[in-house]
Design an enzyme around this catalytic site. Structure first.
Site, PDB file in Angstrom:
ATOM      1  N   GLU A 284       0.834  -1.195   0.000  1.00  0.00           N
ATOM      2  CA  GLU A 284       0.000   0.000   0.000  1.00  0.00           C
ATOM      3  C   GLU A 284       0.871   1.249   0.000  1.00  0.00           C
ATOM      4  O   GLU A 284       0.552   2.249  -0.649  1.00  0.00           O
ATOM      5  CB  GLU A 284      -0.923  -0.030   1.237  1.00  0.00           C
ATOM      6  CG  GLU A 284      -2.093   0.907   1.144  1.00  0.00           C
ATOM      7  CD  GLU A 284      -3.169   0.606   2.192  1.00  0.00           C
ATOM      8  OE1 GLU A 284      -3.361  -0.577   2.549  1.00  0.00           O
ATOM      9  OE2 GLU A 284      -3.800   1.543   2.673  1.00  0.00           O
ATOM     10  N   GLU A 287       2.088   1.742  -3.445  1.00  0.00           N
ATOM     11  CA  GLU A 287       0.986   2.220  -4.265  1.00  0.00           C
ATOM     12  C   GLU A 287       0.754   3.709  -4.007  1.00  0.00           C
ATOM     13  O   GLU A 287       0.584   4.496  -4.944  1.00  0.00           O
ATOM     14  CB  GLU A 287      -0.284   1.428  -3.924  1.00  0.00           C
ATOM     15  CG  GLU A 287      -1.450   1.735  -4.833  1.00  0.00           C
ATOM     16  CD  GLU A 287      -2.718   1.004  -4.402  1.00  0.00           C
ATOM     17  OE1 GLU A 287      -2.700   0.303  -3.370  1.00  0.00           O
ATOM     18  OE2 GLU A 287      -3.725   1.135  -5.120  1.00  0.00           O
ATOM     19  N   CYS A 309      -8.239  -1.901   4.190  1.00  0.00           N
ATOM     20  CA  CYS A 309      -8.087  -3.030   5.124  1.00  0.00           C
ATOM     21  C   CYS A 309      -9.407  -3.469   5.724  1.00  0.00           C
ATOM     22  O   CYS A 309      -9.556  -4.588   6.163  1.00  0.00           O
ATOM     23  CB  CYS A 309      -7.170  -2.660   6.280  1.00  0.00           C
ATOM     24  SG  CYS A 309      -5.630  -1.981   5.741  1.00  0.00           S
ATOM     25  N   SER A 329      -7.288   1.916  -2.303  1.00  0.00           N
ATOM     26  CA  SER A 329      -6.066   1.159  -2.561  1.00  0.00           C
ATOM     27  C   SER A 329      -6.476  -0.192  -3.135  1.00  0.00           C
ATOM     28  O   SER A 329      -7.477  -0.776  -2.717  1.00  0.00           O
ATOM     29  CB  SER A 329      -5.317   0.955  -1.248  1.00  0.00           C
ATOM     30  OG  SER A 329      -4.434  -0.128  -1.375  1.00  0.00           O
ATOM     31  N   LYS A 368     -15.265  -9.786   7.824  1.00  0.00           N
ATOM     32  CA  LYS A 368     -14.181 -10.620   7.292  1.00  0.00           C
ATOM     33  C   LYS A 368     -14.730 -11.955   6.777  1.00  0.00           C
ATOM     34  O   LYS A 368     -14.163 -12.556   5.879  1.00  0.00           O
ATOM     35  CB  LYS A 368     -13.131 -10.885   8.375  1.00  0.00           C
ATOM     36  CG  LYS A 368     -12.304  -9.661   8.739  1.00  0.00           C
ATOM     37  CD  LYS A 368     -11.198  -9.399   7.742  1.00  0.00           C
ATOM     38  CE  LYS A 368     -10.467  -8.108   8.073  1.00  0.00           C
ATOM     39  NZ  LYS A 368      -9.656  -7.636   6.948  1.00  0.00           N
ATOM     40  N   GLU A 371     -15.866 -11.043   3.488  1.00  0.00           N
ATOM     41  CA  GLU A 371     -14.716 -10.743   2.632  1.00  0.00           C
ATOM     42  C   GLU A 371     -14.077 -12.034   2.110  1.00  0.00           C
ATOM     43  O   GLU A 371     -13.776 -12.160   0.918  1.00  0.00           O
ATOM     44  CB  GLU A 371     -13.679  -9.943   3.413  1.00  0.00           C
ATOM     45  CG  GLU A 371     -12.488  -9.531   2.563  1.00  0.00           C
ATOM     46  CD  GLU A 371     -11.392  -8.874   3.391  1.00  0.00           C
ATOM     47  OE1 GLU A 371     -10.993  -7.756   3.044  1.00  0.00           O
ATOM     48  OE2 GLU A 371     -10.944  -9.477   4.390  1.00  0.00           O
ATOM     49  N   GLU A 376     -13.750 -12.460  -5.737  1.00  0.00           N
ATOM     50  CA  GLU A 376     -12.413 -12.005  -6.166  1.00  0.00           C
ATOM     51  C   GLU A 376     -11.293 -12.638  -5.359  1.00  0.00           C
ATOM     52  O   GLU A 376     -10.136 -12.631  -5.797  1.00  0.00           O
ATOM     53  CB  GLU A 376     -12.283 -10.474  -6.005  1.00  0.00           C
ATOM     54  CG  GLU A 376     -13.298  -9.633  -6.740  1.00  0.00           C
ATOM     55  CD  GLU A 376     -14.537  -9.339  -5.903  1.00  0.00           C
ATOM     56  OE1 GLU A 376     -14.713  -9.953  -4.833  1.00  0.00           O
ATOM     57  OE2 GLU A 376     -15.349  -8.493  -6.325  1.00  0.00           O
ATOM     58  N   CYS A 514     -10.401  -1.840  14.586  1.00  0.00           N
ATOM     59  CA  CYS A 514     -10.692  -3.269  14.730  1.00  0.00           C
ATOM     60  C   CYS A 514     -10.799  -3.723  16.180  1.00  0.00           C
ATOM     61  O   CYS A 514     -11.454  -4.714  16.473  1.00  0.00           O
ATOM     62  CB  CYS A 514      -9.620  -4.092  14.040  1.00  0.00           C
ATOM     63  SG  CYS A 514      -9.348  -3.590  12.352  1.00  0.00           S
TER      64      CYS A 514
END
Lengths: 592, 597
Positions: A284, A287, A309, A329, A368, A371, A376, A514
């Site tokens: 990141e 990037e 994230c 990102s 999560k 996710e 993907e 988190c």
């Protein structure tokens, strides 16, 4: 300066600040008043009617949670009339609740059950056939969350949390009267209703009516299946909260015990998501540097860059601000990076076919779970992550295995993928990703070691949006940190106003980051009122960081080795294939 | 234009549904044909109140009161009465007690009207609600003019306080005091709201006022706006009142045209705007905080008080909410003075109250009486007593939130405090009369059914508790109840009254508590003797064939569930277990041999 007023509670004269509610005044004087619907500053609807008190001069009982004290007020909190009311109200709630406490994840800290126990409530009404039960309306069309109407007591705490913490307002009451139920509009599929799976509703629920979609049984089976090689990864925030499920103080760091428990549970290999957090900074950070460079050269750069994230945040932007998706990102989250590295790099190193590896991650988060199931998130025919357990689920797994958690010896995993720096572990707290990124990016830009790597002014939870300008190599870099998606619209307005060019923005769906994720241990409302759980847990993470010998992601030797042996450089072709992804607009309430 | 006669036709919802609009059209057609259209004017007014006898037509100046007029009667009334000057006898109304059917009693001398004192309803049935000029002709907007040009806001409030006017929506809170609270709360914006969310089953006085005299509400709200410092008002009315909404909107438009709303009212700096907000018809939205939530576009659920709306109301601003009938009183109080108003009524309840009489009573309709009138006068003198020579049993005041009073209470003077001390309430003014054929347990069950339906579901006692009360009542009326159930019902009722969040929950147990208090024996009969003394509760009825039976078999043939047996010319027998108590056999029996006990 607050004024003091004199009141009498239960024949005792006391003096309390005039802005206090009766409930506050009682609590400050160790007088217990039962409550279910009240969440300070969040849900002050006075709807459960359990906190009722007698006030001299007022005919009916009054709820103590929102009524303020006044000079000379004479209050009684424990008369036969009040006890009788509380008992009947609890009995009414019980008559409409499905009790299957033994399989309920809230059995040990259910606020409702605690009151039923305290008052010794009989449940004859539920058994008598003349009394109808409401229809149990469930909504489980989601990979992450279940709404179980049969356990809902309609306190409205989740509704308030959804509106005021997530800012999505997905939940509300449907129907009315006896058939009222909480859910999405007309009980539309939760997956498609705009829910971002932050799980604030789960944390707000006093019972087990809202909970994560459990994967506990699958993992338990997996651990007894020799066919697969099981690799576990643990997110930064799990270690500072897991202990709470075993009676340890809020914010106790139990990293060593956690590793030991995972080891004893039979995981073949123990790794740490912190490793991927360091890796994320490399990817990141690079990037960001390349976008920043383009911006400096006046090329299309999609700045500000948003961190990626938090899967709750990803769900949010895909649904509510799709026009900013290009600013995200492209990095996968640390969970997915860790999974991908395990399957495509680590597998070869340990000589296990990648198809034979099952990655289980322990996360403070329910998004999560979603996710990990995004289409993907796979490469070369294998999923990055196979199962996701919340911190709470891990605690239950440990309890099922009868492990004496608090007495466990510390354990240190030997896997290189468990190696991490202090910059990684602070990912769990709001501002942590940004701080970790700055520790590396600033050094790269400056081209020399930083004199100070603590960016303390972007820590903390006082404000939902934190802004700072960091001067790096003679350039002002404008950064911002958002925690709690409810603050996103305000940030977007600031960006759109064009008053300032923001460069890098960290967004965490959950307030506090988190550490306060939707998969973390649930703290009952009355305790959460006196302790800021977010700060206590974050403190533990910053302590780990402080005690680390390595505190910048780019000096993690195992990460360096990974680049050397496999990835080449950050943002290389390989890393783009397995560590990066893309996002797209997702509809809400679409008609099929 | 001077005319020799006026024909007033009731245009209230009740009469309209029995074709009063067509009656007006027909009158105009016939008068045209007869060439009388220049000298006789036909006006469609608001509600006369005597809905039982609608459609109603009154001919002035003769004060002849025609009732139950049908379209086909119009021609005769025109040719007989209006052309030839002979009263059209077949449709002239007569009091029940009137023996001389040829006598024509003037409208104001009819028993239903002669004891009433119409203050809030002063223009209903008198003027054309579509005409602002007619309202002005009856001193309309004079009070507003007086307030804004001659008085200060605090003088208006003091006058109102002095008058002793109390809220007519149910609570009976002193209106002046409420206005004073809002007046004292400093804020950049304040609001005034008219609560026209009339939800009590059987109550329709607010609708009658909105339909019959919309300008009085506009005027009163503007006065209120001037007094408390609000420049914006809202009328919250249920969408089920389309006629009221239409007339109100028309009246608002007219008031704007005449400069009585909007900027610089009466050439002063006072500005007042008014809008209608439609409610979806939830009973709870009559509760002021739920009403506010509804206007704000939120779910119509009440919130805890304090803070009261006068402090934090609509969009967090000081807000005064008054009921339609309360507003209707205000202009005339300012015009005639507080002292005039004070003289009407009892010590603590001043003025009049409109009641909607319904149930087992001869004269169903709206009546406005001075406070202090006894229940007996209302029921027997104005209401004309109980039909079919039945015995009076109870009167329910205050709608679903009120209680049932018995013949012992008939001489109670009606006012806020007396009704409350008897365990009932004024409420918005529903008054339902019950006779010996009403089962009081069933009545309580009926009202509970309503509150269970209308509970918003926010607070536990009301949401869960009222449902359980209803289930206990159903258990009792179906003959399955026990004495413990009665005890449980009573305990639950007290708790719900004590602990509920808003007025709906706090008053929902009243029908149960007052019937338990006044008719406990009836409850006991249901659970111990398994009998319904009034013969209402079906499950407790027993159809029995006496030895009068001639064995004709008609009952057997007609029974839908084949539960009657017996040979020809033998006495038949009903199988009680299979009987569904439909009563078909009783109707079929040619010799009345089937009895119920």
């Amino acid at each position: 300066m607050s004024q003091m007023v004199n009141i009498t509670i239960n024949n005792k004269s006391i003096s309390v600040p005039s802005e206090y509610t009766i409930l506050q005044a009682a609590n400050a004087n160790q007088i217990f008043i039962p409550r279910l619907c009240f969440l300070k500053d969040l849900n002050e609807t006075a709807s459960c009617r359990l906190c009722v008190v007698e006030i001299q001069g007022i005919k009916t009982l009054k709820n103590s949670c929102t009524v303020k004290v006044s000079e000379g007020m004479v209050i009684k909190t424990n008369t036969p009339r009040i006890r009788n009311t509380v008992k009947q109200t609890l009995e009414l709630l019980a008559a409409n609740h499905r009790f299957e406490c033994w399989i309920c994840p809230r059995e040990h800290n259910c606020e409702f059950l605690a009151l039923l126990r305290k008052y010794g409530i009989p449940n004859q009404m539920a058994e008598a056939k003349e009394f109808a039960k409401k229809l149990p309306i469930t909504n489980d069309r989601s990979d992450a969350i279940i709404f179980d109407g049969s356990k809902c007591i309609l306190c409205g705490r989740c509704v308030a949390a959804c509106e005021k913490l997530a800012g999505t307002g997905v939940l509300d009451f449907n129907e009315r009267g006896f058939v009222t139920f909480v859910g999405t509009a007309q009980n539309y599929s939760i997956e498609d209703s705009g829910c971002i799976y932050c799980g604030k509703c789960i944390q707000a629920c006093p019972t087990g009516a809202i909970r994560e979609k459990e994967e506990l049984d699958y993992v338990e089976e997996l651990l007894h299946n020799d066919e697969f090689y099981t690799v576990v990864q643990t997110a930064p925030s799990v270690r500072c909260a897991l202990g709470e499920e075993f009676g340890l103080p809020i914010g106790t760091n139990v990293e060593g015990k956690m590793y030991q428990a995972l080891h004893l549970l039979g995981f073949d290999d123990i790794t740490d998501t912190n490793f991927a957090a360091d890796l994320t900074i490399m990817e990141e950070g690079s990037e960001f540097l390349s976008r920043f460079e383009k911006w400096m050269n006046h090329q299309t750069s999609h700045l500000p860059m948003f961190s990626s994230c938090s899967p709750g945040w990803i769900r949010y932007i895909e649904r509510y601000y799709p026009e900013y998706i290009a600013n995200l990102s492209s990095c996968k989250s640390p969970q997915q990076m860790q999974g991908a590295i395990i399957k495509h790099y680590y597998a070869k190193k340990i000589g296990v076919p990648k198809e034979k590896i099952k990655v289980v991650s322990i996360m403070p988060c329910i998004a999560k779970k979603y996710e990990a199931k995004r289409p993907e998130m796979e490469y070369d025919g294998v999923r990055d992550v196979d199962y996701v357990l919340t911190t709470r689920e891990l605690a239950r797994l440990i309890k099922r295995a009868d492990l004496p958690f608090t007495e466990l010896e510390d354990y240190r995993p030997s896997s290189p993928l468990a190696s991490y720096t202090g910059a990684a572990v602070i990912f769990g707290a709001t501002g942590g990703v940004m701080e970790a990124a700055l520790r590396t990016v600033a050094e790269k830009l400056e081209g020399k070691p930083l004199p100070k790597i603590d960016f303390t002014d972007i820590r903390g939870v006082e404000s939902g949006i934190k802004e700072a300008t960091v001067r790096i190599a003679g350039i002002d870099v404008n950064i911002a940190i958002i925690h709690g998606t409810v603050n996103v619209p305000e940030m977007m307005n600031r960006i759109r106003s064009g008053e300032k060019q923001y460069h890098f923005i960290e967004v965490m769906a959950c307030t506090g980051g988190c550490v306060n994720g939707g998969g973390q241990p649930i703290i009952p409302a009355h305790i959460a009122e006196s302790i800021d759980v977010r700060l206590e847990r974050a403190k533990a993470l910053y302590q780990i960081d402080q005690d680390s010998s390595m505190r910048q992601s780019h000096i993690n030797p195992e990460v360096a080795k990974l680049y050397e042996e496999f990835l080449g450089t950050p943002n290389s072709n390989t890393s783009h294939h397995i560590l990066h992804t893309h996002y797209q607009q997702k509809p809400i309430f679409f008609i099929k | 234009m001077l005319v020799r006669a006026h024909v007033l036709v009731c245009g209230g919802t009740g009469c309209l549904s029995s074709k009063s609009e067509q009656i007006v059209t027909r009158f105009n057609e016939v008068l045209n044909e007869l060439g009388l259209n220049k000298e006789i004017q036909v006006i469609m007014t608001g509600c006369f109140g005597f809905c039982e006898k609608g459609p109603i037509v009154i001919v002035y100046p003769d004060e002849v009161f025609y009732s139950k007029v049908e379209l086909s009667d119009v021609d005769a009334i025109c040719t007989e009465h209006l052309l030839k000057g002979r009263v059209y006898q077949p449709k002239v109304y007569h009091d029940i007690t009137e023996e001389d059917r040829s006598k024509v009693t003037g409208f104001s001398q009819i028993g239903f009207y002669n004891r009433q004192l119409r203050i809030a309803l002063r223009n209903c049935g008198v003027i054309d609600p579509f005409s602002i000029d007619e309202y002005i002709g009856r001193n309309g907007y004079e009070a507003l003019g007086k307030a804004v040009t001659e008085m200060s806001p605090i003088e208006v409030i003091n006058e109102l306080t002095k008058s002793g006017l109390r809220g007519r929506g149910g609570g009976g809170f002193p209106t002046g005091t409420k206005w004073k609270f809002a007046y004292n709360n400093q804020a950049s914006q304040k609001y005034i709201i008219c609560n026209a969310d009339e939800g009590d089953p059987g109550a329709f006085m607010d609708r009658a006022i909105l339909e019959g005299d919309p300008h009085s509400i506009i005027e009163a709200m503007a006065i209120g706006g001037f007094a408390i410092g609000a420049s914006q008002g809202y009328i919250y009315v249920r969408a089920e009142y389309p006629i009221a909404v239409e007339r109100m909107q028309h009246a608002i438009n007219q008031a704007y045209e005449y400069g009585l709303l909007g900027k610089r009212i009466f050439n002063t700096d006072f500005r007042f705007d008014l809008e209608i907000r439609l409610g979806a018809g939830a009973f709870v939205c009559g509760e002021e905080t739920a009403l506010i939530a509804s206007i704000e576009g939120e779910r119509g659920m009440p919130r805890n008080k304090p803070p009261f709306p006068a402090e934090k109301g609509l969009w967090g601003k000081p807000t005064v909410i008054n009921n339609v009938e309360t507003f209707a009183n205000i202009p005339i109080i300012l015009l005639n003075g507080a002292t005039w108003f004070q003289q009407i009524g009892t010590e603590k309840s001043k003025g009049t109250k409109v009641f909607a009489l319904g149930g087992k009573i001869n004269n169903t309709g709206l009546v406005e009486i001075p406070m202090g009138t006894t229940l007996r006068e209302v029921i027997f003198d104005i209401g004309g007593g109980i039909p079919n020579q039945k015995k009076f049993k109870a009167v329910q005041t205050g709608g679903p939130s009120g209680g049932c009073l018995t013949s012992e209470h008939l001489d109670t003077q009606i006012d806020y405090d007396n009704l409350i001390s008897l365990g009932s309430m004024m409420g918005s003014g529903g008054m339902i009369i019950m006779d010996e054929n009403n089962c009081m347990v069933d009545v309580a069950r009926f009202f509970l059914e309503f509150t269970v339906d209308e509970s918003c579901g926010k607070c536990t006692p009301c949401r869960e508790g009222t449902k359980r009360m209803l289930e206990l009542l159903e258990k009792i009326t179906s003959g399955m109840g026990t004495l413990e159930d009665i005890e449980k019902l009573e305990k639950l009722a007290h708790m719900i009254k004590d602990a509920s969040l808003c007025g709906l929950g706090q008053t929902a147990p009243n029908p149960v508590l007052s019937t338990l208090e006044n008719f406990k024996q009836e409850y006991i009969a249901h659970v111990v003797d398994k009998k319904c003394p009034a013969g209402v509760c079906k499950e407790l009825l027993h159809y029995r064939i006496t030895d009068q039976c001639i064995g004709c078999g008609k009952c057997k043939r007609n029974c839908p569930v084949d539960c009657i047996s017996g040979d020809k010319r033998e006495i038949h027998i009903i199988n009680q277990l299979a009987c569904i108590k439909c009563g078909t056999c009783q109707t079929a029996c040619p010799v009345h041999a089937i009895v119920v006990d």
